[in-house]
Design an enzyme around this catalytic site. Structure first.
Site, PDB file in Angstrom:
ATOM      1  N   CYS A  20     -15.713 -10.749 -36.008  1.00 26.22           N
ATOM      2  CA  CYS A  20     -15.957  -8.842 -37.123  1.00 26.22           C
ATOM      3  C   CYS A  20     -16.969  -8.710 -37.246  1.00 26.22           C
ATOM      4  O   CYS A  20     -17.377  -7.469 -36.423  1.00 26.22           O
ATOM      5  CB  CYS A  20     -14.758  -9.553 -38.317  1.00 26.22           C
ATOM      6  SG  CYS A  20     -13.860  -8.423 -39.358  1.00 26.22           S
ATOM      7  N   HIS A  71      -9.901 -12.989 -36.908  1.00 26.70           N
ATOM      8  CA  HIS A  71     -10.994 -14.758 -38.241  1.00 26.70           C
ATOM      9  C   HIS A  71      -9.887 -15.078 -38.899  1.00 26.70           C
ATOM     10  O   HIS A  71      -8.562 -15.024 -38.270  1.00 26.70           O
ATOM     11  CB  HIS A  71     -12.071 -13.732 -38.940  1.00 26.70           C
ATOM     12  CG  HIS A  71     -11.230 -12.358 -39.964  1.00 26.70           C
ATOM     13  ND1 HIS A  71     -10.295 -12.512 -40.186  1.00 26.70           N
ATOM     14  CD2 HIS A  71     -11.907 -11.213 -39.856  1.00 26.70           C
ATOM     15  CE1 HIS A  71     -10.385 -11.146 -41.306  1.00 26.70           C
ATOM     16  NE2 HIS A  71     -11.253 -10.349 -40.911  1.00 26.70           N
TER      17      HIS A  71
HETATM   18  N1  GLN Z   1     -17.187  -4.370 -42.623  1.00 28.23           N
HETATM   19  C1  GLN Z   1     -16.538  -4.763 -41.146  1.00 28.23           C
HETATM   20  C2  GLN Z   1     -16.127  -3.634 -41.185  1.00 28.23           C
HETATM   21  O1  GLN Z   1     -15.388  -3.512 -42.323  1.00 28.23           O
HETATM   22  C3  GLN Z   1     -16.564  -5.793 -40.775  1.00 28.23           C
HETATM   23  C4  GLN Z   1     -15.492  -6.834 -41.659  1.00 28.23           C
HETATM   24  C5  GLN Z   1     -15.226  -7.757 -41.541  1.00 28.23           C
HETATM   25  O2  GLN Z   1     -16.093  -9.089 -40.889  1.00 28.23           O
HETATM   26  N2  GLN Z   1     -13.836  -8.636 -41.587  1.00 28.23           N
HETATM   27  O3  GLN Z   1     -15.326  -2.685 -39.809  1.00 28.23           O
END
Ligand code: GLN
Length: 249
Positions: free
Chosen positions: A99, A202
């Protein structure tokens, strides 16, 4: 390759900041599957300011993070850890970014007018949607990995505001069966260049896909995944089936 084939040496990058969605559970699953097979497990944390020895770990793990936490890590990742991670990847260590992690493995992450640097282990860029909309939901992808006898399914959950675009020569980790994937359009999910792997799945990736945990740990140890002694995966198989059902696959 690793010095001691009987110990999986894992380096968790920024476990204090990049740890939303069960990243600790992913570590725990790796630990247990090693332990049950008599393989050692050594976990090291490397956060802001910590140097990383590229030869001291077989698997580097970069979990998910909110944009804010990602921004906190990005400069340190670039300044302190980029060179050792490139060296580790070049000698075949596994680097897994989930992610927020996949976004930082690429070239950069654009957040409006701001550009968060990535470490360029793979050729991809991520841009935050202009309207701020997020790609959220259960997801299943089909993946083909070296050493496995055929395509497999990874099932999980995605929640990201960023849209990730792969460079022309870069290959995704898998093909979207259900869900959004990298950008909601391409049908691509994640990225894989040799042992550098990124994915948006995830919550929690490895407990829902124990076969993938075994692939990662075998690859990190430089052994054939098929040579790992089988385990009683009744519960793990049920978790996988449930995640697939949630995604509708
Ligand atoms: N901050 C990133 C996004 O929103 C990844 C989010 C996350 O790791 N869930 O795209």
């Amino acid at each position: 390759m690793p010095g001691d084939q009987r110990t999986l040496r894992v380096c968790a990058l920024y476990p204090d900041l990049m740890n939303i969605y069960a990243d600790r559970g992913n570590m725990l699953l790796l630990e247990r599957r090693c332990q049950w097979r008599g393989i050692g497990f050594a976990l090291t944390a490397a956060s802001i300011g910590d140097e990383v020895d590229p030869d001291a770990h077989d698997l580097f793990y970069l979990g998910g993070g909110q944009d804010r936490d990602q921004q906190l890590c990005a400069e340190d990742l670039y300044e302190v850890k980029r060179a050792p991670l490139h060296a580790a990847a070049a000698r075949g260590a596994v680097v897994l970014g989930i992610c927020g992690g996949i976004q930082l493995l690429g070239d950069h992450y654009e957040l409006g007018t701001e550009r968060v640097p990535g470490i360029g282990l793979v050729d991809l860029v991520t841009r935050r949607a202009i309207d701020g909309s997020r790609l959220i939901g259960n997801v299943a992808i089909e993946v083909e990995l070296p050493g496995l006898d055929g395509p497999r399914v990874l099932a999980g959950f995605e929640n990201h505001g960023g849209r990730t675009h792969l460079g022309a020569a870069e290959r995704p980790l898998g093909r979207v069966l259900k869900g959004h994937g990298n950008d909601g359009r391409s049908g691509f999910e994640g990225v894989r260049r040799d042992n550098v792997i990124g994915t948006y799945l995830h919550g929690p990736l490895l407990p829902k896909n124990a076969w993938f945990a075994d692939y990662l740990l075998a690859t990190a140890l430089g052994i054939d995944p098929a040579s790992l002694p089988p385990l009683d995966d009744t519960l793990e198989d049920a978790a996988h089936a449930s995640a697939r059902r949630a995604a509708g696959v």
